[in-house]
Design an enzyme around this catalytic site. Structure first.
Site, PDB file in Angstrom:
ATOM      1  N   GLU A  29     -34.309   7.610  20.219  1.00  0.00           N
ATOM      2  CA  GLU A  29     -35.407   7.044  21.014  1.00  0.00           C
ATOM      3  C   GLU A  29     -34.927   5.778  21.712  1.00  0.00           C
ATOM      4  O   GLU A  29     -34.106   5.060  21.159  1.00  0.00           O
ATOM      5  CB  GLU A  29     -36.570   6.611  20.094  1.00  0.00           C
ATOM      6  CG  GLU A  29     -37.213   7.704  19.314  1.00  0.00           C
ATOM      7  CD  GLU A  29     -38.165   7.152  18.237  1.00  0.00           C
ATOM      8  OE1 GLU A  29     -38.463   5.940  18.213  1.00  0.00           O
ATOM      9  OE2 GLU A  29     -38.593   7.964  17.401  1.00  0.00           O
ATOM     10  N   LYS A  86     -34.806   2.010  22.586  1.00  0.00           N
ATOM     11  CA  LYS A  86     -35.207   0.825  21.824  1.00  0.00           C
ATOM     12  C   LYS A  86     -35.830  -0.153  22.806  1.00  0.00           C
ATOM     13  O   LYS A  86     -35.174  -0.654  23.716  1.00  0.00           O
ATOM     14  CB  LYS A  86     -33.992   0.205  21.142  1.00  0.00           C
ATOM     15  CG  LYS A  86     -34.341  -1.021  20.340  1.00  0.00           C
ATOM     16  CD  LYS A  86     -33.204  -1.323  19.383  1.00  0.00           C
ATOM     17  CE  LYS A  86     -33.151  -2.750  18.897  1.00  0.00           C
ATOM     18  NZ  LYS A  86     -34.343  -3.518  18.824  1.00  0.00           N
ATOM     19  N   ASP A 142     -37.467  -3.517  24.147  1.00  0.00           N
ATOM     20  CA  ASP A 142     -37.279  -4.934  23.843  1.00  0.00           C
ATOM     21  C   ASP A 142     -38.588  -5.690  24.066  1.00  0.00           C
ATOM     22  O   ASP A 142     -38.869  -6.169  25.158  1.00  0.00           O
ATOM     23  CB  ASP A 142     -36.178  -5.499  24.746  1.00  0.00           C
ATOM     24  CG  ASP A 142     -35.758  -6.881  24.295  1.00  0.00           C
ATOM     25  OD1 ASP A 142     -36.104  -7.267  23.168  1.00  0.00           O
ATOM     26  OD2 ASP A 142     -35.085  -7.568  25.079  1.00  0.00           O
ATOM     27  N   TYR A 173     -44.232   3.977  17.271  1.00  0.00           N
ATOM     28  CA  TYR A 173     -43.223   4.933  16.785  1.00  0.00           C
ATOM     29  C   TYR A 173     -43.233   5.105  15.280  1.00  0.00           C
ATOM     30  O   TYR A 173     -42.502   5.893  14.734  1.00  0.00           O
ATOM     31  CB  TYR A 173     -41.811   4.508  17.227  1.00  0.00           C
ATOM     32  CG  TYR A 173     -41.601   3.006  17.149  1.00  0.00           C
ATOM     33  CD1 TYR A 173     -41.464   2.373  15.928  1.00  0.00           C
ATOM     34  CD2 TYR A 173     -41.568   2.248  18.313  1.00  0.00           C
ATOM     35  CE1 TYR A 173     -41.310   1.018  15.852  1.00  0.00           C
ATOM     36  CE2 TYR A 173     -41.410   0.872  18.245  1.00  0.00           C
ATOM     37  CZ  TYR A 173     -41.282   0.258  17.009  1.00  0.00           C
ATOM     38  OH  TYR A 173     -41.137  -1.088  16.938  1.00  0.00           O
ATOM     39  N   LYS A 218     -26.870  -0.876  20.175  1.00  0.00           N
ATOM     40  CA  LYS A 218     -27.203  -1.823  21.238  1.00  0.00           C
ATOM     41  C   LYS A 218     -26.271  -1.638  22.429  1.00  0.00           C
ATOM     42  O   LYS A 218     -25.071  -1.454  22.270  1.00  0.00           O
ATOM     43  CB  LYS A 218     -27.067  -3.271  20.720  1.00  0.00           C
ATOM     44  CG  LYS A 218     -28.019  -3.608  19.593  1.00  0.00           C
ATOM     45  CD  LYS A 218     -29.439  -3.693  20.046  1.00  0.00           C
ATOM     46  CE  LYS A 218     -29.940  -5.038  20.342  1.00  0.00           C
ATOM     47  NZ  LYS A 218     -30.338  -6.012  19.487  1.00  0.00           N
ATOM     48  N   CYS A 268     -21.554 -38.547  41.441  1.00  0.00           N
ATOM     49  CA  CYS A 268     -22.785 -37.827  41.086  1.00  0.00           C
ATOM     50  C   CYS A 268     -23.487 -37.343  42.349  1.00  0.00           C
ATOM     51  O   CYS A 268     -23.753 -38.143  43.245  1.00  0.00           O
ATOM     52  CB  CYS A 268     -23.701 -38.741  40.292  1.00  0.00           C
ATOM     53  SG  CYS A 268     -25.314 -38.003  39.997  1.00  0.00           S
ATOM     54  N   CYS A 326     -26.980 -39.554  42.486  1.00  0.00           N
ATOM     55  CA  CYS A 326     -27.073 -41.001  42.678  1.00  0.00           C
ATOM     56  C   CYS A 326     -25.754 -41.610  43.147  1.00  0.00           C
ATOM     57  O   CYS A 326     -25.649 -42.831  43.290  1.00  0.00           O
ATOM     58  CB  CYS A 326     -27.508 -41.674  41.387  1.00  0.00           C
ATOM     59  SG  CYS A 326     -26.269 -41.582  40.086  1.00  0.00           S
ATOM     60  N   CYS A 373     -22.487 -38.345  34.478  1.00  0.00           N
ATOM     61  CA  CYS A 373     -22.998 -39.428  35.312  1.00  0.00           C
ATOM     62  C   CYS A 373     -23.488 -40.518  34.366  1.00  0.00           C
ATOM     63  O   CYS A 373     -24.380 -40.272  33.555  1.00  0.00           O
ATOM     64  CB  CYS A 373     -24.139 -38.925  36.194  1.00  0.00           C
ATOM     65  SG  CYS A 373     -25.077 -40.266  36.923  1.00  0.00           S
ATOM     66  N   CYS A 406     -30.428 -42.644  37.664  1.00  0.00           N
ATOM     67  CA  CYS A 406     -30.107 -41.398  38.376  1.00  0.00           C
ATOM     68  C   CYS A 406     -31.347 -40.502  38.422  1.00  0.00           C
ATOM     69  O   CYS A 406     -31.876 -40.093  37.383  1.00  0.00           O
ATOM     70  CB  CYS A 406     -28.959 -40.682  37.655  1.00  0.00           C
ATOM     71  SG  CYS A 406     -28.620 -39.071  38.349  1.00  0.00           S
TER      72      CYS A 406
HETATM   73  S1  IVH Z   1     -38.047   2.080  14.389  1.00  0.00           S
HETATM   74  C1  IVH Z   1     -38.198   0.308   9.871  1.00  0.00           C
HETATM   75  N1  IVH Z   1     -38.033   2.648  16.912  1.00  0.00           N
HETATM   76  O1  IVH Z   1     -36.559  -2.822  17.185  1.00  0.00           O
HETATM   77  C2  IVH Z   1     -38.071  -0.148  11.261  1.00  0.00           C
HETATM   78  N2  IVH Z   1     -37.968   0.362  16.281  1.00  0.00           N
HETATM   79  O2  IVH Z   1     -34.270  -4.141  15.944  1.00  0.00           O
HETATM   80  C3  IVH Z   1     -38.448   0.978  12.145  1.00  0.00           C
HETATM   81  N3  IVH Z   1     -37.955  -1.199  18.175  1.00  0.00           N
HETATM   82  O3  IVH Z   1     -38.143  -3.696  14.179  1.00  0.00           O
HETATM   83  C4  IVH Z   1     -38.225   0.614  13.512  1.00  0.00           C
HETATM   84  N4  IVH Z   1     -38.033   0.328  19.761  1.00  0.00           N
HETATM   85  O4  IVH Z   1     -39.473  -3.845  16.445  1.00  0.00           O
HETATM   86  C5  IVH Z   1     -38.008   1.671  15.996  1.00  0.00           C
HETATM   87  N5  IVH Z   1     -38.061   3.299  19.133  1.00  0.00           N
HETATM   88  C6  IVH Z   1     -38.051   2.347  18.227  1.00  0.00           C
HETATM   89  C7  IVH Z   1     -38.020   0.971  18.581  1.00  0.00           C
HETATM   90  C8  IVH Z   1     -37.972   0.010  17.569  1.00  0.00           C
HETATM   91  C9  IVH Z   1     -38.000  -0.978  19.495  1.00  0.00           C
HETATM   92  C10 IVH Z   1     -37.888  -2.534  17.553  1.00  0.00           C
HETATM   93  C11 IVH Z   1     -38.710  -2.695  16.297  1.00  0.00           C
HETATM   94  C12 IVH Z   1     -37.679  -2.908  15.223  1.00  0.00           C
HETATM   95  C13 IVH Z   1     -36.583  -3.557  15.988  1.00  0.00           C
HETATM   96  C14 IVH Z   1     -35.269  -3.463  15.266  1.00  0.00           C
END
Ligand code: IVH
Length: 751
Positions: A125, A127, A129, A258, A344, A437, A440, A495, A501
Site C-alpha cells: 500500500e 505510505k 505522509d 487502513y 521509504k 554584509c 549593513c 556580520c 544590522c
Molecule cells: S499500517 C501497526 N499502512 O506510517 C502500524 N501505516 O511509519 C500499522 N502510514 O504509524 C500501520 N500509510 O501512521 C500503515 N498504508 C499504511 C500507511 C501507514 C501511512 C503511517 C502510519 C504508521 C506510520 C509508520
C-alpha cells in the site's frame, strides 16, 4: 560493566532521538530527514545489541512517538491497544532480510506448519505522509478521534476531525468499531492554502504534514464543541458545530484508513480494506498484491516512477503480510508489528540551472549562501531557492553561475543543493563569498576561531553527506587541500554588527513572533521587514511600543488589520516563560531546551537576574540546569555577555508579561524538594522538568531539606542508605515515593 564510552554515546543518542521525536511528533516540524533519523536509531539499536544492559523502557527503541507536552490543551485519552509504528527499510537488500526473518519466525512459531505452509503473500500500500489518527465509532457514529501521541496516550481532537469532510461521521452499518488511518493534505490543496496565507501576509507553512498537524490541533472548534456538549449535557464532544465555514473544512483535508481492530479482522489485509470501504472509509490508493520480494520491488519501482506526478503526499510504501492468520503468529516488537514494514523512498532529486547566489544574513549574524535556480518541480512543490550550506563547500566544489546542480528536498523540508553535475558543460563565473554584509555593509568576520580538528572532521562529514562529489568532480581532494591552506575559514562568515544590522534585527524579530515562540500570526515576514526598514522597531521589545499612526504608514495595511495586529501584539504578552525564552533566540536553545530553562528559573525575574549576573556566577548556575548538556551550557553562559540582550530582558521585565507556567497559583509544588534515583519508565529529565514547572526543585542526593525521595528500579544504594539514615535519626520526615505515586502527585493528587 558497560564501557563508559559506549554508555556516553548511548545517552547522547537517546537525547538526540528524543529531541527529534519531539520535533516530529509534537511540533510537526522535523529538523532532519527520516533517513538521518533512522541512522541514529539504527546506531542506538546496534549499541543496545552489543550492551543489552542499556535497554530500558525509557530507551527510544522501546517507545513509539513522543510524550505529549505536559500542558496539552486537549483532553488526554489512554488507549488499551497502543498505536504502533513501522520499521523503515531503504533498499532491496533490507527487504530480502525482512522476508528471511519472516520465514524463520513463522517456521519457529508454527511448529506443525499447519498455518504457514511456507506461503507468503503481501499487500503493498502507499505510505501516506500525514498525521495518524484513531477513530472510535459506536453504533456507526463517530464518538471520538484521538491522535497518536506517545502511542498509548493521545489527544482527543474529535471536533476538529468531525470537521474534515473525508472522515465519515456516520458509517453504512450501525457497528461499534475502532479504526486507524492517516489525515493528510493533497499538494494542490497545500499550495492553495499557502497562496491564501501569503495573500493575507501570513508565513507559508513548511509542508503538508505540518499543515495537517496545525489544523487538527487548533483549539477553536474543540472549545466550541465542548461548550455545546456541556450545554446539551453530553459526555462526548460530539455536539454539532454550527458554522459550516470553518478553517478546517476550508482546508480540504483528506483521510484514508487502513487498520481494523483484531476482533474485526478479515482473512486478508485486502479484505480488511474492502470492509473499510464498505463502511464508508477511503483507503490507500491501489493496494497491490505481490507474491515475492521481486514482485514487491516491481511495485515499488512503478510507484517511484509515478511519484513526482502524484497529488497526495507519499513517502514510501507499506508492505504487509496479506494473510491475517499469520499476523497472530508473527506478533510485534515493542515498537512495531512484525508483519508489516515501511519501504521509504529516497529523497526526490531534480536537476536545474544555478542562476545566482545570494548572501543571506541570519538572526545570529551568520552569512549563508542561498541559491536562486531555474524553477523546478520537486517533492510536490516548485523550487526556485535552495540552501547551499556554507561558503567552503562552494569553493571546494568550484561552483559556477550557470552550472547544472542537483536539488533534493531532504526530509522533504528545505530544498538543498546536493551536487554539481560535472558531466555537463560548466558555468562561467565562479561564485565568491561577499567581503561585506549585504545588509549593513559591515566588514565580515571570518571565523575568529581556528578551525580545530573536530571542527574539520565535522565539516568533512557534512561535505560528504550534504554535498557529495558527483562524476567529473575532484571534490574530496580539493577539500583536503583547502583544509591545509586554511581556505576553509571562509566556511563561516559573520556580520559583527548585532545591534545595528537591519537584516539581523529583522530575522530576530521574525523568530520572536514565530509559531513556537510568541506566535503572533499576523506578523508575517514581509510586515516585519517593512517595520524594520521604516525604523519603527529595532528589537523584539519595540513591538510593544508600536503605534497606530506608525502602522498606518506601512504599505499593505488597512485600518482593520492595524487594530487586529495591535490587539494580537497585546495578547502575546500572555504566554509561557518557556516560549519567551525560546523566542529570544539564545544560540542552540530550541523549544525543548527552553522548557528546561523555564523549569529551572521559574520566573522571569530569576531568569533576568541570571542574565545580568557575572560570568562566573552564570557558569556556576548553568551547571544546575537539568537536561542541558555541557556544550549548550557554555553557549548559554556566552550568550548573556551581550549588554544589549541584558538591556532588552530588563525592558521585558518592566513590560509585565503574563506567564501561565509560572506564579504560585500554578505551582502546587512550590518549594518542595525532590531527590530521584533509579530507573523510571520515562526519562528522568522529563520528571525533573515537570517538577520544576510545578515549582519544585530537585537534588542529586537526599538531604534534611528533602520532601520526597523517589525511587525507581535499582536505586543507587548510597542514596538509599543516606535516606534511611536521615529517617532513622529523625532528622527529617522525607516521604518515599514510587514512580506511580510520583505520577499521581504530578497530576495534582495529594500524597
Ligand atoms: S499500517 C501497526 N499502512 O506510517 C502500524 N501505516 O511509519 C500499522 N502510514 O504509524 C500501520 N500509510 O501512521 C500503515 N498504508 C499504511 C500507511 C501507514 C501511512 C503511517 C502510519 C504508521 C506510520 C509508520
Amino acid at each position: 560493566m558497560t564501557d563508559p564510552v559506549i554508555a556516553a554515546r548511548h545517552a547522547f543518542l537517546c537525547e538526540r532521538i528524543r529531541s527529534h521525536n519531539q520535533a516530529y511528533y509534537v511540533l510537526n516540524h522535523p529538523e532532519i530527514s527520516d533517513r538521518e533519523y533512522d541512522a541514529l536509531v539504527q546506531e542506538l539499536r546496534e549499541l543496545e545489541t552489543a550492551a543489552p544492559e542499556l535497554v530500558t523502557p525509557a530507551s527510544p527503541t522501546q517507545q513509539v512517538g513522543a510524550p505529549l507536552p505536559e500542558v496539552t490543551r486537549f483532553e488526554k485519552v489512554t488507549r488499551a491497544v497502543p498505536m504502533l509504528s513501522l520499521d523503515n527499510l531503504y533498499d532491496p537488500e533490507d527487504l530480502r532480510k525482512f522476508e528471511k526473518t519472516l520465514r524463520t519466525f513463522l517456521r519457529e512459531s508454527d511448529e506443525k506448519n499447519d498455518v504457514f505452509k511456507g506461503e507468503l503473500g503481501y499487500l503493498v500500500e502507499p505510505k501516506i505522509d500525514g498525521i495518524s489518527i484513531e477513530c472510535i465509532y459506536e453504533q456507526g457514529r463517530l464518538k471520538r478521534a484521538v491522535t497518536r501521541g506517545d502511542g498509548v496516550t493521545g489527544e482527543n481532537v474529535t471536533a476538529n476531525v468531525l470537521a474534515i469532510g473525508r472522515v465519515p461521521g456516520t458509517l453504512s452499518e450501525p457497528i461499534d468499531i475502532t479504526v486507524r488511518g492517516e489525515i493528510f493534505l493533497n499538494y494542490s490543496d497545500f499550495r492553495t492554502l499557502n497562496d491564501r496565507r501569503l495573500a493575507e501576509g501570513l508565513e507559508p507553512l513548511v509542508n503538508p504534514r505540518n499543515a495537517v498537524g496545525g489544523a487538527i490541533h487548533q483549539l477553536e472548534l474543540q472549545k466550541k464543541a465542548v461548550k455545546a456538549a456541556r450545554q446539551m449535557s453530553l459526555f462526548d464532544a460530539e455536539a454539532p458545530i454550527e458554522d459550516k465555514k470553518n478553517p478546517i473544512s476550508e482546508m480540504n483535508l483528506s483521510a484514508v484508513f487502513y487498520e481494523v481492530p483484531s476482533d474485526h479482522l478479515r482473512s486478508t489485509q485486502r479484505e480488511n480494506l474492502l470492509f473499510l470501504e464498505k463502511l464508508g472509509f477511503s483507503v490507500p490508493a491501489e493496494p497491490t498484491e505481490a507474491a515475492s520480494v521481486e514482485e514487491i520491488l516491481e511495485v515499488i519501482e512503478r510507484w517511484d516512477r509515478r511519484r513526482a506526478g502524484l497529488d497526495f503526499p507519499m513517502d514510501g510504501l507499506v508492505i504487509k503480510v496479506n494473510r491475517t492468520e499469520l499476523w497472530k503468529l508473527l506478533g510485534r516488537t515493542a515498537k512495531s508489528p512484525r508483519w508489516a514494514v515501511a519501504f521509504k523512498f529516497e529523497a526526490e532529486r531534480a536537476l536545474t540551472r544555478l542562476i545566482s547566489v545570494d548572501a543571506q544574513v541570519g538572526r545570529t549574524g551568520i552569512i549563508t549562501p542561498v541559491a536562486n535556480v531555474e524553477p523546478v518541480f520537486v517533492g510536490g512543490t516548485t523550487v526556485a531557492r535552495a540552501s547551499l550550506h556554507n561558503w567552503a563547500f562552494i569553493r571546494v566544489r568550484k561552483l559556477r553561475i550557470g552550472d547544472m546542480v542537483f536539488i533534493e528536498k531532504k526530509g522533504e523540508i528545505i530544498p538543498q543543493i546536493v551536487g554539481v553535475d560535472g558531466t555537463r558543460p560548466r558555468g562561467e563565473s565562479i561564485v565568491a563569498p561577499p567581503a561585506s554584509c549585504p545588509s549593513c555593509a559591515s566588514e565580515l568576520v571570518r571565523d575568529p576561531l581556528e578551525i580545530t580538528k573536530p571542527k574539520l572532521n565535522e565539516l568533512r562529514k557534512r561535505m560528504k553527506d550534504e554535498f557529495p562529489s558527483v562524476p567529473g568532480d575532484a571534490g574530496d581532494i580539493e577539500f583536503e587541500e583547502a583544509a591545509k591552506t586554511g581556505e576553509l575559514k571562509e566556511a563561516f562568515l559573520t556580520c559583527p554588527n548585532e545591534e545595528g544590522c537591519k537584516a539581523q534585527i529583522t530575522e530576530r524579530i521574525i523568530h520572536f513572533v514565530s509559531r513556537n515562540a510568541l506566535n503572533i500570526d499576523q506578523l508575517g515576514e514581509m510586515i516585519v521587514t517593512r517595520l524594520v526598514e521604516a525604523g519603527f522597531i529595532r528589537s523584539p521589545f519595540d513591538l510593544y511600543g508600536l503605534r497606530e499612526d506608525q502602522l498606518i504608514t506601512i504599505e499593505g495595511f488597512a485600518g482593520k488589520s492595524v487594530s487586529q495586529l495591535l490587539a494580537a501584539i497585546k495578547k502575546s504578552r500572555e504566554t509561557t516563560l518557556a516560549r519567551f525564552i525560546f523566542a529570544i533566540g539564545i544560540n542552540g536553545v530550541g523549544a525543548v531546551n527552553a522548557r528546561f530553562l523555564a523549569g529551572h528559573f521559574g520566573t522571569l525575574e530569576k531568569f533576568v537576574d541570571f542574565a545580568k549576573s557575572e560570568r562566573i556566577v552564570r557558569e556556576q548556575e548553568v551547571k544546575n540546569i537539568s537536561g542541558i548538556g555541557d556544550k549548550l551550557q557554555a553557549e548559554i553562559v556566552e550568550y548573556f555577555k551581550r549588554a544589549w540582550v541584558v538591556r532588552m530582558l530588563e525592558d521585558f521585565r518592566g513590560l509585565g508579561l503574563e506567564f501561565s507556567d509560572t506564579g504560585s497559583g500554578q505551582k502546587p509544588l512550590l518549594g518542595k524538594v525532590f531527590c530521584i534515583t533509579g530507573k523510571l519508565g520515562k526519562h528522568r529529565t522529563e520528571y525533573v522538568a515537570r517538577i520544576q514547572e510545578l515549582g519544585g526543585v530537585t537534588r542529586v542526593s537526599p538531604t534534611e531539606k528533602c520532601d520526597y525521595f523517589v525511587t525507581g528500579e535499582r536505586p543507587t544504594p548510597k542514596k538509599v542508605v543516606e535516606y534511611e539514615r536521615l529517617i532513622n535519626e529523625k532528622k527529617s520526615d522525607i516521604k518515599r515515593l514510587g514512580e506511580a505515586e510520583l505520577v499521581r502527585l504530578l497530576e495534582g493528587e495529594e500524597i
